[in-house]
Motif scaffolding. Structure first.
Motif, PDB file in Angstrom:
ATOM      1  N   ASP A 201       0.810  -1.147   0.110  1.00  0.00           N
ATOM      2  CA  ASP A 201      -0.044   0.231   0.065  1.00  0.00           C
ATOM      3  C   ASP A 201       0.745   1.369  -0.136  1.00  0.00           C
ATOM      4  O   ASP A 201       1.407   1.731   1.069  1.00  0.00           O
ATOM      5  CB  ASP A 201      -0.867   0.003   1.098  1.00  0.00           C
ATOM      6  CG  ASP A 201      -1.814   1.070   1.041  1.00  0.00           C
ATOM      7  OD1 ASP A 201      -2.015   1.909   0.117  1.00  0.00           O
ATOM      8  OD2 ASP A 201      -2.657   1.233   2.409  1.00  0.00           O
ATOM      9  N   SER A 203       0.172   4.422  -0.336  1.00  0.00           N
ATOM     10  CA  SER A 203       0.216   5.459   0.591  1.00  0.00           C
ATOM     11  C   SER A 203       0.413   5.362   1.876  1.00  0.00           C
ATOM     12  O   SER A 203       0.608   6.481   2.645  1.00  0.00           O
ATOM     13  CB  SER A 203      -1.695   5.545   0.537  1.00  0.00           C
ATOM     14  OG  SER A 203      -2.080   4.476   1.051  1.00  0.00           O
ATOM     15  N   MET A 204       0.939   4.159   2.375  1.00  0.00           N
ATOM     16  CA  MET A 204       1.339   4.404   3.771  1.00  0.00           C
ATOM     17  C   MET A 204       2.795   4.463   3.746  1.00  0.00           C
ATOM     18  O   MET A 204       3.506   4.133   4.879  1.00  0.00           O
ATOM     19  CB  MET A 204       1.181   2.854   4.329  1.00  0.00           C
ATOM     20  CG  MET A 204      -0.448   2.485   4.315  1.00  0.00           C
ATOM     21  SD  MET A 204      -1.355   3.711   5.424  1.00  0.00           S
ATOM     22  CE  MET A 204      -0.608   3.362   6.917  1.00  0.00           C
ATOM     23  N   LEU A 205       3.608   4.511   2.740  1.00  0.00           N
ATOM     24  CA  LEU A 205       5.034   4.496   2.630  1.00  0.00           C
ATOM     25  C   LEU A 205       5.613   5.774   2.024  1.00  0.00           C
ATOM     26  O   LEU A 205       4.512   6.655   1.654  1.00  0.00           O
ATOM     27  CB  LEU A 205       5.639   3.549   1.754  1.00  0.00           C
ATOM     28  CG  LEU A 205       5.117   2.101   2.053  1.00  0.00           C
ATOM     29  CD1 LEU A 205       5.650   1.038   1.122  1.00  0.00           C
ATOM     30  CD2 LEU A 205       5.763   1.534   3.526  1.00  0.00           C
ATOM     31  N   ASP A 225      11.445   3.628   0.207  1.00  0.00           N
ATOM     32  CA  ASP A 225      11.177   3.117   1.750  1.00  0.00           C
ATOM     33  C   ASP A 225      11.897   1.757   1.942  1.00  0.00           C
ATOM     34  O   ASP A 225      12.997   1.752   1.975  1.00  0.00           O
ATOM     35  CB  ASP A 225       9.783   3.128   2.024  1.00  0.00           C
ATOM     36  CG  ASP A 225       9.252   3.592   3.264  1.00  0.00           C
ATOM     37  OD1 ASP A 225      10.185   3.388   4.213  1.00  0.00           O
ATOM     38  OD2 ASP A 225       8.315   3.939   3.761  1.00  0.00           O
TER      39      ASP A 225
END
Length: 583
Positions: A201, A203-205, A225
């Protein structure tokens, strides 16, 4: 007391060496461990990049040879690969990078072609070659490829004929069957054709701003990341551009780096304990000779200078320092010995005339005497005072010439002139003794030095030559310019000097067996040649004696040439005598 000892230890060389060794070891350990950590990380990342490149090659070959990018056979194989590499979080994304209008046109062509293919397949008619302006899917370089619809495609086509138009379009479209593997982006951007089930996902990184545009460097692995990602464009079987993104987690690499960091910290803690101890031990061994030097020098006394520092024969810097210090002690001991001898000889030489003065004065006071007797005693006292004055002046001159502050380059001296003057002064003395004094002085010879001291040098040499000729004899004084310097030679035809006595000639107060008899007319202080050597060496020159018993003696003095002298060298004087020299 404790703090005083601690302060002395902190100021010691041993403590500084210990600290320096510990600091160097820590810096070296940090450098080696950091290099090891980065090397391991680089190696693991390189291996991961190589694996991603291999995976990309495999996917590229599959995309080139399959019917379409969303082939279920390809999806099944990639899913199996993703599940097999679950520990590494391996994932895959296939993206259609074409503009929306081109994708829509291609979709309509595919639907038309599929309907035609199903109709031909049911009627059993052969498939004709397609028109050149519309290349059918599956064709490679314009050559048709036999394609047989699957049972699932036929069933979906039959279902579409019994549904309304909108539903039929949805059923026939590949995007109408959404699943966890398929995603569609905005109409004006890239369309994800298919992706594995474990895509992160994003958007979380922490990802770049244009990450969803699939614009990472082509074919270059990039760290985003916790993931290592590789993107590249591939053309599938129908020639359409497909962007492939594959990646894997680097958490295992970071875990290895963290493990290395822990090992580094452990090694640093061990080094913090071992380095000072090892440094102190090494410093103790290195400074042990210095401690021996300190103890030895503490025991040295001016009265006892025989002890020397131990030599380890390791030829290291400490050993060289010990040798140099021993040579210094030898020079100091030699100087002290000469100083003690000088004091003893000076006291001996002063004691005799002082005793003569005292006895003469006591004799004059012991009884009444006539004027003539008093005058005779006073003349004796004046003579002894003259001897004392001469001895004191010679001692002062010797001390002055041996002083470190004596300037031998003080003035430019016309050596020819002062030599001629000295010969003229001693001409009458030589004539009174029946000695023939001859001179051969080259004019215009200049030297740098002290006129007074050079005159004293000439006086002593000529006086000794005349003094020690027993009867009729000859004394010659020669001055010439040689390539080696300005050469002064004083020769006599006297009694000569025995070979065993020649090595002692320049010692202070040495006069030989005959000369030491104070009742002889040729008695002296024994400082004349010592003063000559001191003057010659103070002017940067040398003095040598050549003598043969029964033949005569020759004394040669060579002084450096004047700095600006352009005098042409003359021939050196001939000398048939055997020689001994000193500097």
């Amino acid at each position: 007391m404790f703090f005083a000892q601690l302060k002395s230890v902190l100021k010691s060389l041993r403590f500084r060496l210990m600290i320096w060794n510990a600091v160097v070891m820590l810096i070296a350990s940090l450098g080696v461990l950091w290099g090891l950590r980065e090397g391991v990380r680089y190696t693991l990342l390189t291996e991961l990049d190589d694996d991603l490149q291999d995976d990309f090659g495999e996917i590229s070959l599959a995309l080139v040879n399959v019917f379409e990018a969303d082939s279920r056979f390809l999806h099944a194989g990639m899913d199996r690969k993703a599940r097999g590499h679950k520990q590494r979080s391996w994932f895959l994304q296939i993206v259609d990078m074409r503009p929306p209008e081109v994708r829509e046109e291609q979709r309509l062509r595919e639907e038309q072609w599929r309907r035609e293919e199903r109709n031909r397949f049911r009627s059993g008619r052969p498939r004709p070659f397609p028109p050149p302006e519309i290349p059918p899917p599956g064709s490679i370089n314009g050559s048709p490829a036999p394609v047989v619809p699957t049972e699932a495609e036929i069933a979906r086509s039959d279902l579409a004929q019994n549904l309304p138009a909108s539903a039929s379009t949805a059923a026939s479209s590949p995007a109408s069957d959404p699943g966890p593997e398929s995603t569609k982006t905005a109409d004006d951007g890239p369309r994800i054709i298919w992706q594995t089930f474990n895509v992160p996902d994003w958007s979380m990184l922490k990802v770049p701003a244009n990450f969803d545009k699939f614009v990472l460097p082509d074919g270059v692995a990039t760290t985003i990341d916790y993931y290592r990602i590789l993107e590249q464009t591939v053309h599938n079987a129908r020639g359409g551009p497909v962007r492939v993104r594959i990646g894997a987690s680097i958490r295992s690499i970071q875990h290895s780096a963290e493990t290395t960091d822990k090992l580094m910290l452990l090694n640093i803690l061990v080094a913090l304990v071992i380095a000072p101890l090892g440094g102190y031990w090494l410093a103790l061994r290195a400074t042990r000779p210095l401690s021996a030097m300190i103890r030895t020098t503490d025991r040295l006394r001016p009265q006892e200078m025989s002890e020397r520092l131990p030599i380890t024969h390791t030829e290291d810097e400490i050993d060289q320092l010990s040798r140099a210090f021993n040579r210094l002690l030898d020079r100091i001991a030699e100087y002290l010995t000469k100083r003690q001898d000088l004091l003893a000889n000076s006291a001996h030489e002063l004691r005799t005339p002082l005793a003569a003065l005292r006895s003469t004065a006591e004799l004059a006071l012991s009884s009444d005497r006539t004027v003539e007797e008093y005058c005779e005693l006073l003349e004796s006292i004046v003579s002894e005072c003259g001897n004392l004055e001469q001895l004191v002046n010679q001692l002062l001159l010797l001390s002055e010439t041996e002083s470190a502050h004596f300037d031998s380059r003080g003035e430019t001296v016309d050596f020819s002139t002062i030599t001629a003057e000295a010969c003229d002064m001693f001409g009458a003395v030589a004539e009174s003794r029946g000695v023939t004094l001859t001179t051969d002085v080259a004019p215009g010879i200049l030297v740098d030095g002290s006129r007074l001291h050079l005159r004293q040098l000439l006086n002593n040499l000529i006086d000794n030559a005349i003094k020690f000729i027993p009867g009729d004899g000859q004394v010659s004084v020669q001055l010439a310019s040689l390539p080696s310097g300005q050469c002064l030679t004083v020769c006599d035809t006297g009694v000569g000097i025995a070979l065993e006595e020649q090595k002692h000639l320049f010692e202070r107060f040495y006069r030989g067996d005959k000369a030491r008899r104070r009742n002889t007319p040729t008695r002296g202080t024994g400082l004349g040649l010592s003063i000559c050597r001191a003057i010659a060496e103070a002017h940067g020159g040398t003095i040598s004696v050549q003598s043969e018993p029964g033949v005569g003696t020759q004394v040669s003095v060579i002084l450096p040439q004047h700095r600006e002298s352009k005098h042409a060298p003359t021939a050196p004087p001939a000398n048939p005598l055997t020689s001994t020299s000193t500097r």
